[in-house]
Design a protein around this motif. Sequence first.
Motif, PDB file in Angstrom:
ATOM      1  N   THR A  40       0.831  -1.208   0.000  1.00  0.00           N
ATOM      2  CA  THR A  40       0.000   0.000   0.000  1.00  0.00           C
ATOM      3  C   THR A  40       0.861   1.252   0.000  1.00  0.00           C
ATOM      4  O   THR A  40       0.573   2.218  -0.721  1.00  0.00           O
ATOM      5  N   ALA A  41       1.930   1.248   0.796  1.00  0.00           N
ATOM      6  CA  ALA A  41       2.814   2.414   0.857  1.00  0.00           C
ATOM      7  C   ALA A  41       3.474   2.666  -0.493  1.00  0.00           C
ATOM      8  O   ALA A  41       3.620   3.825  -0.922  1.00  0.00           O
ATOM      9  N   VAL A  42       3.851   1.602  -1.181  1.00  0.00           N
ATOM     10  CA  VAL A  42       4.463   1.759  -2.507  1.00  0.00           C
ATOM     11  C   VAL A  42       3.454   2.325  -3.493  1.00  0.00           C
ATOM     12  O   VAL A  42       3.748   3.263  -4.246  1.00  0.00           O
ATOM     13  N   LEU A  46       3.745   5.900  -5.481  1.00  0.00           N
ATOM     14  CA  LEU A  46       3.692   5.946  -6.948  1.00  0.00           C
ATOM     15  C   LEU A  46       2.596   6.904  -7.414  1.00  0.00           C
ATOM     16  O   LEU A  46       2.789   7.662  -8.370  1.00  0.00           O
ATOM     17  N   ASP A  47       1.464   6.861  -6.717  1.00  0.00           N
ATOM     18  CA  ASP A  47       0.353   7.752  -7.069  1.00  0.00           C
ATOM     19  C   ASP A  47       0.739   9.207  -6.866  1.00  0.00           C
ATOM     20  O   ASP A  47       0.466  10.063  -7.721  1.00  0.00           O
ATOM     21  N   ARG A  48       1.399   9.504  -5.752  1.00  0.00           N
ATOM     22  CA  ARG A  48       1.818  10.886  -5.483  1.00  0.00           C
ATOM     23  C   ARG A  48       2.849  11.358  -6.496  1.00  0.00           C
ATOM     24  O   ARG A  48       2.916  12.550  -6.826  1.00  0.00           O
ATOM     25  N   LEU A  49       3.669  10.440  -6.980  1.00  0.00           N
ATOM     26  CA  LEU A  49       4.698  10.793  -7.965  1.00  0.00           C
ATOM     27  C   LEU A  49       4.164  10.792  -9.396  1.00  0.00           C
ATOM     28  O   LEU A  49       4.899  11.125 -10.333  1.00  0.00           O
ATOM     29  N   GLY A  50       2.914  10.403  -9.551  1.00  0.00           N
ATOM     30  CA  GLY A  50       2.320  10.366 -10.882  1.00  0.00           C
ATOM     31  C   GLY A  50       2.823   9.221 -11.742  1.00  0.00           C
ATOM     32  O   GLY A  50       2.803   9.296 -12.972  1.00  0.00           O
ATOM     33  N   ILE A  51       3.246   8.127 -11.094  1.00  0.00           N
ATOM     34  CA  ILE A  51       3.750   6.959 -11.814  1.00  0.00           C
ATOM     35  C   ILE A  51       2.677   5.881 -11.808  1.00  0.00           C
ATOM     36  O   ILE A  51       2.195   5.469 -10.750  1.00  0.00           O
ATOM     37  N   VAL A  62      -0.023 -15.903 -10.425  1.00  0.00           N
ATOM     38  CA  VAL A  62       0.330 -14.927  -9.397  1.00  0.00           C
ATOM     39  C   VAL A  62       0.415 -13.546 -10.016  1.00  0.00           C
ATOM     40  O   VAL A  62       1.101 -13.338 -11.018  1.00  0.00           O
ATOM     41  N   VAL A  63      -0.291 -12.582  -9.417  1.00  0.00           N
ATOM     42  CA  VAL A  63      -0.273 -11.207  -9.904  1.00  0.00           C
ATOM     43  C   VAL A  63       0.656 -10.376  -9.027  1.00  0.00           C
ATOM     44  O   VAL A  63       0.583 -10.427  -7.797  1.00  0.00           O
ATOM     45  N   GLY A  64       1.539  -9.628  -9.656  1.00  0.00           N
ATOM     46  CA  GLY A  64       2.466  -8.789  -8.910  1.00  0.00           C
ATOM     47  C   GLY A  64       2.817  -7.529  -9.667  1.00  0.00           C
ATOM     48  O   GLY A  64       2.545  -7.408 -10.863  1.00  0.00           O
ATOM     49  N   ARG A  65       3.418  -6.594  -8.956  1.00  0.00           N
ATOM     50  CA  ARG A  65       3.823  -5.330  -9.571  1.00  0.00           C
ATOM     51  C   ARG A  65       5.113  -5.534 -10.356  1.00  0.00           C
ATOM     52  O   ARG A  65       6.074  -6.101  -9.846  1.00  0.00           O
ATOM     53  N   ALA A  70      11.919   3.530 -12.392  1.00  0.00           N
ATOM     54  CA  ALA A  70      11.198   4.529 -11.600  1.00  0.00           C
ATOM     55  C   ALA A  70      10.468   3.875 -10.434  1.00  0.00           C
ATOM     56  O   ALA A  70      10.443   4.399  -9.311  1.00  0.00           O
ATOM     57  N   THR A  71       9.866   2.720 -10.692  1.00  0.00           N
ATOM     58  CA  THR A  71       9.161   2.003  -9.637  1.00  0.00           C
ATOM     59  C   THR A  71      10.126   1.541  -8.560  1.00  0.00           C
ATOM     60  O   THR A  71       9.812   1.575  -7.361  1.00  0.00           O
ATOM     61  N   MET A  72      11.328   1.121  -8.971  1.00  0.00           N
ATOM     62  CA  MET A  72      12.323   0.668  -8.006  1.00  0.00           C
ATOM     63  C   MET A  72      12.729   1.800  -7.071  1.00  0.00           C
ATOM     64  O   MET A  72      12.888   1.602  -5.856  1.00  0.00           O
ATOM     65  N   GLU A  73      12.885   2.996  -7.598  1.00  0.00           N
ATOM     66  CA  GLU A  73      13.239   4.147  -6.758  1.00  0.00           C
ATOM     67  C   GLU A  73      12.139   4.415  -5.736  1.00  0.00           C
ATOM     68  O   GLU A  73      12.415   4.642  -4.548  1.00  0.00           O
ATOM     69  N   ALA A  74      10.888   4.387  -6.188  1.00  0.00           N
ATOM     70  CA  ALA A  74       9.762   4.619  -5.282  1.00  0.00           C
ATOM     71  C   ALA A  74       9.650   3.491  -4.262  1.00  0.00           C
ATOM     72  O   ALA A  74       9.379   3.724  -3.073  1.00  0.00           O
TER      73      ALA A  74
END
Length: 274
Positions: A40-42, A46-51, A62-65, A70-74
């Motif tokens: 949830t925090a990730v 991502l939402d706040r960063l517009g990603i 299995v579903v995953g991100r 950019a995602t790794m940095e966030a």
Amino acid sequence: MTVVVKIGGAKAVDPAGAVADIADLVAADEPVAVVHGGSTAVDDLLDRLGIEPTYVETPGGVVGRFTDEATMEAFTMAMGRVNTDLVATFREAGVDAVGLSGVDGGLVTGPRKSAVRVVEDGKKKIKRGDHSGKIESVNAELLETLLEDGYTPVAGPPMLADDGVPVNTDADRAAAAVAGALGATLVVLTDVAGVYADPDDPETLIESVTSPAEYDALTDAAEGFMTKKVMAATEALERGASEVVVADANADAPVTAALGESGTHIHQSALEDT
């Protein structure tokens, strides 16, 4: 016997009960290591960063991100915040907690993945990306040293790739690897009471899995996010964990309850001849 507790990062999981319960166990000289998620925090960061996050489905369902640069940095930023907040909460509860990522002390290491197999539009494809890894080893000596000295390790992703770069890994599977390395009981706390034979009916809780036939029924019943929990349970037992319990994080004294009769208990004997 050491207990490894996986505290999930979903919105529906309130860690307060687990923290208080673990504080009681530690006060009674029961060694506990904690592994946390932070989905949830990730997603919020991502939402706040517009990603826009990309989710993929493996051939196993299995579903995953999917983790790009950019995602790794966030991910790294968000998981660091989750770890710090959780350690502070434990310390407020009287637990001498020490925060770690999988990078610290080479806690969780393994090869970097160059690609992942996914299913898109019903077809199996290869999706290129090198910001996630496969867990190969755990620095059990570091955890054992902390536990012997009276500290409670609180760890989460990222892990350390074999080329020395932090990469993403699944927190359930990290918890499985840690429990296996310590020969511990793994308690996976989530937002339901355990694994249900009918995922839509809480009255069908699978309480105990002790045979290969029961294990097959368990894997058949697991759907969605629970597929990953059962996969992690399997890996934990294969790596040397003594038992795995999937249980409700929001129950009263959730860890103590799981170590009793609550939740779904998966035993070593379930993997014989599988």
